[in-house]
Design a protein around this motif. Sequence first.
Motif, PDB file in Angstrom:
ATOM      1  N   GLY A   1      -5.975 -16.008  -6.938  1.00  0.00           N
ATOM      2  CA  GLY A   1      -6.863 -17.137  -6.629  1.00  0.00           C
ATOM      3  C   GLY A   1      -6.332 -17.958  -5.459  1.00  0.00           C
TER       4      GLY A   1
ATOM      5  N   ASP B   1       4.240  -8.129 -11.712  1.00  0.00           N
ATOM      6  CA  ASP B   1       3.529  -7.151 -12.536  1.00  0.00           C
ATOM      7  C   ASP B   1       2.635  -6.264 -11.652  1.00  0.00           C
TER       8      ASP B   1
ATOM      9  N   ALA C   1       1.728 -14.333  -7.227  1.00  0.00           N
ATOM     10  CA  ALA C   1       0.389 -14.334  -6.627  1.00  0.00           C
ATOM     11  C   ALA C   1      -0.759 -13.980  -7.568  1.00  0.00           C
TER      12      ALA C   1
HETATM   13  C1  LIG Z   1       0.547 -18.883 -12.900  1.00  0.00           C
HETATM   14  S1  LIG Z   1       0.354 -17.207 -12.571  1.00  0.00           S
HETATM   15  C2  LIG Z   1      -0.059 -17.225 -10.862  1.00  0.00           C
HETATM   16  C3  LIG Z   1      -1.525 -17.498 -10.589  1.00  0.00           C
HETATM   17  C4  LIG Z   1      -1.883 -17.213  -9.142  1.00  0.00           C
HETATM   18  N1  LIG Z   1      -1.026 -17.938  -8.230  1.00  0.00           N
HETATM   19  C5  LIG Z   1      -3.325 -17.552  -8.833  1.00  0.00           C
HETATM   20  O1  LIG Z   1      -3.607 -18.653  -8.348  1.00  0.00           O
HETATM   21  O2  LIG Z   1      -4.201 -16.707  -9.085  1.00  0.00           O
HETATM   22  C6  LIG Z   1       2.014 -16.685 -12.518  1.00  0.00           C
HETATM   23  C7  LIG Z   1       2.184 -15.243 -12.073  1.00  0.00           C
HETATM   24  O3  LIG Z   1       3.588 -15.033 -11.882  1.00  0.00           O
HETATM   25  C8  LIG Z   1       3.883 -13.703 -12.226  1.00  0.00           C
HETATM   26  N2  LIG Z   1       5.329 -13.621 -12.441  1.00  0.00           N
HETATM   27  C9  LIG Z   1       6.027 -13.831 -13.588  1.00  0.00           C
HETATM   28  N3  LIG Z   1       7.340 -13.684 -13.366  1.00  0.00           N
HETATM   29  C10 LIG Z   1       7.488 -13.385 -12.053  1.00  0.00           C
HETATM   30  C11 LIG Z   1       8.599 -13.116 -11.221  1.00  0.00           C
HETATM   31  N4  LIG Z   1       9.847 -13.125 -11.732  1.00  0.00           N
HETATM   32  N5  LIG Z   1       8.392 -12.853  -9.913  1.00  0.00           N
HETATM   33  C12 LIG Z   1       7.134 -12.830  -9.404  1.00  0.00           C
HETATM   34  N6  LIG Z   1       6.033 -13.064 -10.155  1.00  0.00           N
HETATM   35  C13 LIG Z   1       6.200 -13.345 -11.454  1.00  0.00           C
HETATM   36  C14 LIG Z   1       3.020 -13.457 -13.444  1.00  0.00           C
HETATM   37  O4  LIG Z   1       2.841 -12.069 -13.660  1.00  0.00           O
HETATM   38  C15 LIG Z   1       1.734 -14.190 -13.062  1.00  0.00           C
HETATM   39  O5  LIG Z   1       0.861 -13.288 -12.441  1.00  0.00           O
END
Ligand SMILES: C[S@@+](CC[C@H](N)C(=O)[O-])C[C@H]1O[C@@H](n2cnc3c(N)ncnc32)[C@H](O)[C@@H]1O
Length: 431
Positions: free
Chosen positions: A256, A276, A252
Motif C-alpha cells: 500500500g 515473506d 513493504a
Molecule cells: C505493517 S506490515 C507493512 C504494510 C505495508 N507497508 C503496506 O503499507 O502495505 C509489516 C510487514 O513487514 C514484514 N516483515 C516482518 N518482519 C520483517 C523483517 N524482518 N524484514 C522485512 N519485512 C518484515 C511483514 O511480513 C509485513 O508484510
Amino acid sequence: MTTPDPRLSAVRALDRVIPGKGDGQSLREVLRDFPLQGSDGGLMRDICFGVCRHLRPLNHWLNQQLAKPLKPSAQPVRLALLAGLYELWFSDRPAHAIVNAYPQLCRKMKAPWAAGLSNAVLRKASKLTIEEALEGAPANIQLSLPDWLHKCWVQDWPDQAEAIAQANLYSPPFTLRVNRQQQQRPDAIATLGEGVRPGELSPWSLYVSPARPVSQLPGFDQGALSVQDEAAQLPAELLQAPPRGRILDACAAPGGKTGQLWEKFPHADLVALELDPRRLTRVEENLARLGATATLLQGDASQPDQWWDGTPFDAILLDAPCSATGILRRQPDAKWHRKASDIPALVDLQARMLDALWPLLQPGGMLVYATCSVLRDENDRQISAFLQRQPQARDVTPRPEQATMVDAGWQLFPQQDGSDGFYLACLRKNL
Ligand SMILES: C[S@@+](CC[C@H](N)C(=O)[O-])C[C@H]1O[C@@H](n2cnc3c(N)ncnc32)[C@H](O)[C@@H]1O
C-alpha cells in the motif's frame, strides 16, 4: 445447487477463527474460503466481524445462562448462540426472525439437541438490551478486551483507554487514496458522486459512506484509487526525499505504501524490501495495478548485510511489524490471537530494525518509523529509546497542536482522529 446458509457459513468460518483452544486463523484469510455474494455475503460477514468484536461480553452473558458448561466438542453450537446474541443486540434485523433462525440452524448443524437451548437463550436475550445484560460486568468484559490489552491501555492512556476501546467496537470508515498521477482530489470527489468527503489529515484521502465494493470505484482497476486508511497515508506523505532520490520501503507488503511512494516520487529509485516471499507477490500485484515500478527485494530488514548493495538511501520508510492494536476495528479477531508475551518480541524486532537501517541512511536523510499500534512500548517509548541510542537522529515529526502529547512522534487514535490507531515518527539524520 443450493445456496449456502449465510448463518451456517458464519459459524463455520468463526469455528476456524475462534477455536476452543490454541491459535485460530485470521478472519480475513478464512473469509476468502466463503465467497458468498450480495445480502447473504453481507449477513455472513457482519456476523463474523460482530462476534469477533463483541466476543467477550457475548460469552460472558451466555456462560451465565448455562446450567453446565458446553463441551469443547459443542464449540459450533456455542458460536451459533453467540452469533444469535450478536444479531439480537447489535443488528437491526427483527428479533423474532433471529430467534426462529437459530434453532433451525442447530438442526442443520446436526445438533438437534441444541435447538431447545437456542430457543430458550435467544428468547430470554430478546427481552434485554446489551446494557441490561452486562450490568455489573467488569470493564474489560464490557469493552470486549483481553485482560492483558485492557491493562496495557489503562497503563499507557489512563484518560483515554475506555474511549479507545469503545471506538474499536465500531466498523471502520471506508477510506481511499487518490492517485495524484492520474487525477486531483476534487475530480475524484466529483466522479465518485454522493457520500464522499475529503479527509483533513492527508491531502489525498477521501471518506466514502456507505462503503462500496472496489469493483464499483471508477478507475480502481487502472490504479486511480486505492483503499487505505487516512492515518496510514501519513508516513509516505510526510517522508521527504529528493525527487530522483533513492528510497527504501523496508517492510513493504502488501505494498500500500510502496504504491503511494511511487505516486509521490515517480522518478525516484524505489526499493521495496519484504521478508515473506509470498507477500512480496502482493506488492508486485499492487504496483502493477497502479502501473508503478520498484526494485523488489526479499530480505530481513534487521539484517541489511544479506541484501544491501552498499549504496545509501536518501529516505527510508520503516512500517514495522507490530501488535496491530490500532486496527482492531478492521481486524477484531487480532484481539483474541495476540498474547501479552508477543509484545516484547515485537518491540525487540522493531528496535533491531531501527538500529540496522539507520546506518543505511544518508546524512541529512529522513527515516519515517510507523506502526498501526496504540501501545507506547512500540511507539513513542521505542523512538525515545532510539533517540537516546542515536545522537545523530532528531525527531522532526510535524504534530498538530491538538494531538495527544507523547515523548516523541505522533500518536493517532480512532476516537480522536477518525482514522485507525496509528503512530509515526519522522527522524532526520544530522549532516
Ligand atoms: C505493517 S506490515 C507493512 C504494510 C505495508 N507497508 C503496506 O503499507 O502495505 C509489516 C510487514 O513487514 C514484514 N516483515 C516482518 N518482519 C520483517 C523483517 N524482518 N524484514 C522485512 N519485512 C518484515 C511483514 O511480513 C509485513 O508484510
